[in-house]
Design a protein around this motif. Structure first.
Motif, PDB file in Angstrom:
ATOM      1  N   GLN A 198       0.836  -1.200   0.000  1.00  0.00           N
ATOM      2  CA  GLN A 198       0.000   0.000   0.000  1.00  0.00           C
ATOM      3  C   GLN A 198       0.870   1.249   0.000  1.00  0.00           C
ATOM      4  O   GLN A 198       1.941   1.283   0.602  1.00  0.00           O
ATOM      5  N   GLN A 246      -4.877  -3.609   6.098  1.00  0.00           N
ATOM      6  CA  GLN A 246      -4.651  -2.340   5.403  1.00  0.00           C
ATOM      7  C   GLN A 246      -4.256  -1.284   6.422  1.00  0.00           C
ATOM      8  O   GLN A 246      -4.445  -1.461   7.633  1.00  0.00           O
ATOM      9  N   CYS A 305     -11.684  -3.499   7.944  1.00  0.00           N
ATOM     10  CA  CYS A 305     -11.002  -2.378   7.305  1.00  0.00           C
ATOM     11  C   CYS A 305     -11.296  -1.107   8.105  1.00  0.00           C
ATOM     12  O   CYS A 305     -12.098  -1.107   9.041  1.00  0.00           O
TER      13      CYS A 305
END
Length: 731
Positions: free
Chosen positions: A533, A582, A640
């Motif tokens: 990411q 994430q 998330c």
């Protein structure tokens, strides 16, 4: 002296050349430097982006020394952090720079000097540079956000900015002389007319007065011989009798007679009044109640009969209070209570705010309804919160960042070329309506990732190009991705784009492009770097998340020059926190990381949120285990998070079921439990529940939350973008 003339077309054999400075000189001689305006109100207003170190300048136009400037959309400017021990005053300036290496008019933050009593920086105004000050703002020492109350608007100050006005003046002395002459003449005429009118009115009144006096004297003379002394005396006596009779009648019916002692019972009153022989309309009496009444009341005076006491609305009066004083007036067979309201509604105690009194047929009552004012806290056991679905867009590409949101609440979604040939990048407003679309030039152009920052949108496409566009999806630049395309892209608040680039399948880097699409920097990565990411940080730098290069890490790069330097690198304790899902850069410089948690005794300890400060140091680790609420977090692969716009985090974790706490009934197999982790407390708050019914495909892979609109956007595992609106129900 040479003759100079300008702005004629060229002709064969006679070329006429005109430079930009010629036009600027012309307009500069006609119009002043300043802000263009409508109705005397200037534009280019400066405001504070609350909670950040940014100000922004709204759209508008200006003219500086004949050169034109236009800003079409709000432009954000970042201020440097203040010193720990001293304040500083910055100015937001519009700068004209005529030097050959510049040739522009742009907005800048002009930093002042930190001091105990700071002063704003001086404006530069010389033969090459000319600055207008739109505003100044004081930065309080040892703070990390700007204060709107410290912003001072300087647009209307002529010596600092001002608005555009004509430099051409016309002599007005002749106009002034003509005006003075006309005004004096008109004034004298009006004064003469007023004096003549006053004299005429005085004469007319004196004439009328003389006529009336003469008519009165004539009438007196005409009746003097008609009335002798006896007739006149009788007439005077008769008039006196009539006046006394009228006075007695008025006293009888209008005077309120006071009854000191009331007999009978609480509901059937008796009384005595001297001289009263009958009930007449208008009779008024006042009396004290000796005890509380319990039924319809009557009043019997001098044994003339029990007369019902009624309210003004003709209903029976039945709620007299002990020691209360009441006034009634007789009319048409009833004593009417005076000073009493005529009508009551059907409100009960539970309908009126607690502590507030209100009148009823039974007397004064006190409300018991608990009301919550705007901004006051409502106990969680009094409110049911959930998210209801407002709109869905499908099918969306499921790789990379599926969508981005601009500061106005518009959402930009990427599509697969198989599902949508035209308009593969679509801009929707917050209501889900299409505003604009963009289609890559290549035949096979699936949008693999989208991000939005400042006034730019970046879209990664599998045709090995990254497209940089403005917020209206007009193409700014197409950038090749190298030999291997990537889904990783990020855009900072200034509109700079960060894109993973591969010279070969092994050699990788992250390249930085300015808002015009020109490369301005590079962060070199190790060969075979495993990218997970990219994130643009609050200070417009870059953080990279890797699961294994060589260990799971967060790495920050700073672009102080063309070649970025590594500011810090933090290893992530995956043996404690589990699998990486994430990470998101927060709006206070911190990084929030979502992980799966680990297994203990065949059960997970719940997904985790790990927070790191701006220097990569771990601040907190919070587990979403079952102790918080009656939710079973089994599908932690659906965990998330996203920023909450206040330095904290909004999370979404999939629960295998949601159990109604009141009766233990199963509501749904597929539920997203929305939680909030505030910036300083690091304790979870329940925000709401979003569900699509009993379906296991409602797995969320990416989300964004709008605190202002209470909207949450989900990208689920079925390739859909879903918009949910938060709703509250008082229990």
């Amino acid at each position: 002296m040479a003759e100079i003339f300008k702005f004629f077309n060229s002709a064969p054999g006679d070329e006429r050349w005109h430079y930009a400075s010629d036009f600027a000189d012309y307009f500069g001689n006609v119009l002043s430097s300043g802000l263009l305006h409508k109705n005397g109100t200037p534009n280019l207003q400066v405001k504070v982006n609350t909670g950040t170190m940014q100000t922004y300048v709204e759209a508008g136009e200006a003219l500086i020394q004949g050169y034109q400037y236009q800003n079409t959309t709000p432009l954000f400017l970042t201020h440097g952090l203040p010193e720990p021990n001293s304040d500083r005053i910055d100015r937001i300036v519009l700068r004209l720079d005529k030097r050959n290496n510049a040739r522009y008019i742009r907005l800048f933050v002009k930093e002042g000097v930190s001091a105990t009593n700071p002063v704003p920086p001086s404006l530069q105004r010389d033969q090459y540079v000319f600055e207008l000050s739109l505003a100044q703002i004081r930065l309080t020492k040892n703070t990390s956000s700007l204060e709107p109350l410290k912003l001072v608007d300087e647009r209307m100050k002529e010596d600092l900015c001002g608005i555009v006005y004509s430099l051409i003046s016309v002599p007005t002395s002749v106009f002034q002389q003509q005006w003075d002459y006309w005004f004096t003449l008109k004034k004298q005429t009006l004064e003469d007319d007023m004096e003549a009118w006053q004299i005429q009115q005085k004469n007319d009144f004196e004439t009328w007065q003389a006529i009336q006096k003469q008519e009165y004297l004539t009438w007196i003379e005409s009746i003097k011989d008609i009335l002798d002394e006896n007739v006149a005396a009788n007439l005077a006596a008769r008039i006196a009798d009539l006046e006394q009779g009228l006075a007695n009648h008025i006293a009888e019916v209008s005077h309120i007679k006071w009854i000191e002692t009331v007999g009978g019972t609480a509901n059937a009153l008796t009384a005595t009044i001297d001289g009263l022989t009958s009930y007449k309309n208008g009779l008024a009496v006042s009396f004290p109640a000796t005890s509380n009444s319990t039924a319809a009341m009557t009043l019997n005076i001098n044994g003339l009969g029990a007369i019902p006491i009624k309210k003004a609305n003709s209903t029976a009066f039945s709620n007299a209070m002990a020691n209360g004083v009441y006034t009634v007036r007789y009319r048409a067979g009833a004593f009417i209570l005076q000073g009493e309201g005529g009508e009551y509604g059907n409100a009960k105690e539970g309908d009126v705010v607690k502590g507030v009194t209100f009148g009823t047929e039974q007397g004064i009552k006190t409300g018991t309804l608990v009301a919550y004012k705007a901004g006051s806290a409502i106990p969680s056991n009094k409110v049911k919160e959930r998210f209801s679905e407002k709109w869905v867009k499908t099918p969306i590409n499921a790789q990379g960042k599926p969508f981005g949101i601009d500061r106005f609440g518009n959402i930009y979604i990427g599509y697969n070329y198989l599902s949508q040939v035209d308009g593969r990048l679509v801009k929707y407003n917050k209501s889900g309506q299409i505003v604009k679309s963009f289609t890559p030039s290549g035949q096979f152009g699936t949008i693999m990732g989208v991000d939005v920052g400042g006034d730019r949108v970046a879209a990664v496409c599998d045709d090995r190009y990254t497209y940089i566009l403005d917020l209206d999806l007009n193409l700014i630049q197409s950038i090749p991705a190298g030999t291997y395309f990537s889904t990783h892209v990020a855009v900072d608040s200034l509109g700079n784009t960060y894109m993973q680039y591969s010279d070969t399948f092994e050699v990788r880097s992250v390249r930085k492009y300015n808002p015009s699409g020109l490369q301005v920097g590079i962060a070199q990565l190790t060969n075979n770097f495993n990218m997970m990411q990219l994130m643009a940080t609050f200070d417009n730098q870059l953080v990279v998340l890797t699961p294994s290069s060589p260990v799971a890490s967060l790495i920050k790069f700073t672009f102080s020059s063309y070649y970025a330097t590594k500011s810090w690198e933090t290893a992530i304790k995956t043996d404690v926190y589990g699998q990486l899902y994430q990470a998101r850069a927060l709006d206070n410089g911190r990084i929030a990381l979502a992980t799966s948690g680990n297994w203990y005794n065949q059960r997970r300890d719940g997904p985790r949120i790990i927070t790191y400060d701006a220097n990569g140091a771990e601040i907190s680790s919070v587990s979403l285990n079952q102790q918080y609420e009656n939710y079973s977090y089994r599908w932690t692969s659906r965990f998330c998070l996203c920023p909450d716009a206040e330095g904290g985090v909004i999370t979404s974790a999939g629960a295998i079921s949601y159990i109604n706490l009141s009766d233990d009934t199963k509501i749904s197999f597929a539920t997203e439990i929305v939680r909030r982790l505030r910036v300083n407390t690091y304790t979870l708050e329940h925000v709401g529940v979003a569900t699509s019914g009993e379906s296991n495909i409602f797995g969320v892979s990416w989300m964004n939350y709008s605190l202002e609109d209470d909207l949450i956007y989900y990208h689920d595992t079925a390739g859909r973008v879903r918009c949910f609106k938060k709703e509250y129900t008082l229990i």
